[in-house]
Design a protein around this motif. Sequence first.
Motif, PDB file in Angstrom:
ATOM      1  N   LYS A  56      79.732  32.512  74.263  1.00 36.17           N
ATOM      2  CA  LYS A  56      78.505  31.799  73.777  1.00 36.17           C
ATOM      3  C   LYS A  56      76.776  32.921  75.050  1.00 36.17           C
ATOM      4  CE  LYS A  56      76.588  27.657  74.247  1.00 36.17           C
ATOM      5  NZ  LYS A  56      76.027  26.333  74.242  1.00 36.17           N
ATOM      6  N   GLU A  57      77.888  33.038  76.197  1.00 35.58           N
ATOM      7  CA  GLU A  57      77.168  34.422  77.227  1.00 35.58           C
ATOM      8  C   GLU A  57      77.216  35.700  76.227  1.00 35.58           C
ATOM      9  OE1 GLU A  57      75.186  33.800  79.813  1.00 35.58           O
ATOM     10  OE2 GLU A  57      75.723  32.003  79.409  1.00 35.58           O
ATOM     11  N   ALA A  58      77.930  35.795  76.153  1.00 32.43           N
ATOM     12  CA  ALA A  58      77.964  36.642  74.712  1.00 32.43           C
ATOM     13  C   ALA A  58      77.514  37.263  74.287  1.00 32.43           C
ATOM     14  CB  ALA A  58      79.473  37.355  74.054  1.00 32.43           C
ATOM     15  N   SER A  59      76.573  36.195  73.445  1.00 36.21           N
ATOM     16  CA  SER A  59      76.419  36.348  72.413  1.00 36.21           C
ATOM     17  C   SER A  59      74.313  36.266  72.322  1.00 36.21           C
ATOM     18  CB  SER A  59      75.450  34.835  71.129  1.00 36.21           C
ATOM     19  OG  SER A  59      76.981  34.297  70.955  1.00 36.21           O
ATOM     20  N   LYS A  60      74.114  35.576  73.550  1.00 31.74           N
ATOM     21  CA  LYS A  60      72.875  35.813  74.770  1.00 31.74           C
ATOM     22  C   LYS A  60      72.936  37.324  75.020  1.00 31.74           C
ATOM     23  CE  LYS A  60      72.812  30.736  76.394  1.00 31.74           C
ATOM     24  NZ  LYS A  60      73.287  30.134  77.947  1.00 31.74           N
ATOM     25  N   PHE A  61      73.660  38.268  75.118  1.00 37.00           N
ATOM     26  CA  PHE A  61      73.385  39.750  75.536  1.00 37.00           C
ATOM     27  C   PHE A  61      73.340  40.104  75.004  1.00 37.00           C
ATOM     28  CE2 PHE A  61      75.523  43.467  76.450  1.00 37.00           C
ATOM     29  CZ  PHE A  61      75.104  43.634  77.861  1.00 37.00           C
ATOM     30  N   LEU A  62      73.941  40.171  73.540  1.00 36.54           N
ATOM     31  CA  LEU A  62      73.937  40.792  72.397  1.00 36.54           C
ATOM     32  C   LEU A  62      72.312  41.123  72.326  1.00 36.54           C
ATOM     33  CD1 LEU A  62      76.996  40.390  70.446  1.00 36.54           C
ATOM     34  CD2 LEU A  62      75.853  42.433  71.841  1.00 36.54           C
TER      35      LEU A  62
END
Length: 70
Positions: A56-62
């Motif tokens: 979920k954090e990686a999705s937000k980062f991307l």
Amino acid sequence: MPDPSRLRDSTQIVLPTADLDGPSEDLKAALNDACVVSIHEEDGYYRIIGSPVEIKEASKFLSRHGITLR
């Protein structure tokens, strides 16, 4: 028993290599620094694997860096 495809969707992101290797080679390194994920390259795609929270954090980062998730 949870559905395996649903679990897989919450623990990985699959992107074409061009999305992370595009204008900024440092994006892949920055993602790896920002989130506890593993990034594996296979057949023209990156498979980003991590816990549901990290994905979920990686999705937000991307998303913040202009990468559209499909």
